[in-house]
Design an enzyme around this catalytic site. Structure first.
Site, mmCIF file in Angstrom:
data_model
loop_
_atom_site.group_PDB
_atom_site.id
_atom_site.type_symbol
_atom_site.label_atom_id
_atom_site.label_comp_id
_atom_site.label_asym_id
_atom_site.label_seq_id
_atom_site.Cartn_x
_atom_site.Cartn_y
_atom_site.Cartn_z
ATOM 1 C CG ASP A 4 -8.053 -4.623 1.686
ATOM 2 O OD1 ASP A 4 -8.994 -4.133 2.324
ATOM 3 O OD2 ASP A 4 -7.983 -4.615 0.440
ATOM 4 C CG ASP A 15 -13.667 -6.828 2.288
ATOM 5 O OD1 ASP A 15 -13.466 -6.140 3.308
ATOM 6 O OD2 ASP A 15 -14.105 -6.357 1.222
ATOM 7 C CE LYS A 69 1.900 -17.966 -2.307
ATOM 8 N NZ LYS A 69 0.995 -19.113 -2.428
ATOM 9 C CE1 TYR A 96 -3.534 -2.627 0.687
ATOM 10 C CE2 TYR A 96 -4.643 -0.535 1.073
ATOM 11 C CZ TYR A 96 -4.698 -1.885 0.811
ATOM 12 O OH TYR A 96 -5.919 -2.486 0.685
ATOM 13 C CG ASP A 98 -2.003 -20.355 -1.040
ATOM 14 O OD1 ASP A 98 -1.481 -20.305 0.097
ATOM 15 O OD2 ASP A 98 -1.480 -20.971 -1.994
#
Ligand code: IPM
Ligand code: MG
Length: 351
Positions: free
Chosen positions: A245, A249, A189, A142, A221
């Site tokens: 983020d 959600d 990851k 970001y 994942d």
């Protein structure tokens, strides 16, 4: 107690959900004899429209001098559809997070017994799910170097993290988990990304200071899958900015409506509280959005910033009572849904 709150309604349904929430805050004020001074500031698209920038200096000053910040939502489709625009509402949110040093975003995911049937997942799978996503908020992709090369035909965004940035949010995760089930799951990851390997090393090292906390490591994942398959397995999920983020959600659908979920962003200066949903432009001005995410964000504010624990609990209980009686805005209750403002008043009455 006297407290000052910077109120930033922002875009879309922001002003409506904030108004409904303020009626709840006023009820708490009366019941417990507090005084909350609320001063409004501009942020996002509305700030661009009126002063030309998404996080004006005045708003920054208001935030700095307040005891806490209550934020609605940011974003307007008129900016989304034109990627060439240089000034965008979201920049206001990112700038605010950075300027206020809000490095830890706390997003609790918990199911509501009266709403289990609203979850897209099987009831028996989600019942009792109760975990927290702690998202690093002012680092990673970001805020990394980005740009275009090759005459604009190639674009890049970079992610970088320092040990210190990982440690400070890591400490928040470990400390929070100590008040819960003492389990931290670092999501990364590390099989591909160097930043993720630094996260793993740093958290492994940091975990030695918290011998009572069990630490688990999971690739993002796989985590995306496990959150849906077995949400009860999690207690505290710790992760970097972009993974947080996306996963928060995803996790929000477990509860049946993203409109229900609050968040807190804490860090170096004043803390900020906001619902995790966005500006929901289709509903703007219609008085139909669910204000509960914002109302529960105020409960987090009372607890974390003002140490008003009974006050926070009174809000949560009032929300539970209203939901258990079958009432809800249209996202959770199809028969006779309440409006945004009526929902706020109902919860306020129960306080
Ligand atoms: C959030 C939002 C923001 C983010 C957007 C509006 C920039 O999605 O708070 O999760 O990506 O952080
Ligand atoms: Mg988001």
């Amino acid at each position: 107690m006297i407290k000052t709150i910077a109120v930033l309604p922002g875009d879309g349904v922001g002003p409506e959900i904030i108004d409904a929430t303020l009626s709840v805050l006023r009820a708490v004020e009366r019941k417990f004899d507090h005084s909350f001074t609320c001063d409004r500031g501009l942020i996002g698209g509305v700030a661009i429209d009126s002063v030309g920038e998404p996080f004006p200096k005045e708003t920054e000053e208001l935030c700095m001098k307040s005891d806490a910040i209550l934020f609605g939502a940011i974003g307007d489709p008129k900016y989304d559809n034109d990627p060439s625009l240089k000034v965008r509402p979201e920049q206001g949110l990112l700038k605010m997070r950075k300027k206020l040093g809000l490095y830890a975003n706390i997003r609790p995911i918990r199911t509501f017994d009266s709403l289990l049937h609203k979850s897209p997942l099987k009831e028996e799978r989600v019942e009792g799910a109760d975990f927290i996503v702690i998202r690093e908020l002012i680092g990673g992709i970001y805020f990394g170097k980005r740009g275009r090369e090759n005459g604009g035909r190639t674009a890049f965004d970079t992610s970088s993290y320092s040990i210190e940035e990982i440690q400070r949010v890591g400490n928040v995760a470990f400390e929070l988990s100590q008040k819960r089930n003492k389990k931290v799951c670092l999501v990364d990851k590390a099989n591909v990304l160097e930043t993720s390997r630094l996260w793993r090393e740093t958290i492994q090292e940091l975990s030695k200071n918290y011998p009572d906390v069990e630490v688990e490591y999971m690739f993002v994942d796989n985590a995306a899958m496990q959150i849906i398959k077995n949400p009860r397995a999690f207690d505290v999920i710790l992760t970097e900015n972009m993974f947080g983020d996306i996963l928060s959600d995803e996790a929000s659908v477990i509860t049946g409506s993203i409109g229900m979920l609050p968040s807190a962003s804490i860090g170096e200066k004043t803390s900020l509280y906001e619902p995790i949903h966005g500006s929901y432009p289709k509903a703007a001005g219609k008085n139909i959005a669910n204000p509960i995410g914002t109302i529960l964000s105020v409960a987090m504010m009372l607890e974390l910033s003002f140490k008003m624990l009974p006050e926070a609990q009174v809000i949560r209980d009032a929300v539970d009572t209203v939901l258990s009686s079958g009432l809800g805005t249209r996202d959770i209750s199809l028969i006779k849904p309440l409006s945004t403002s009526a929902m706020g008043e109902k919860i306020a009455e129960n306080i």
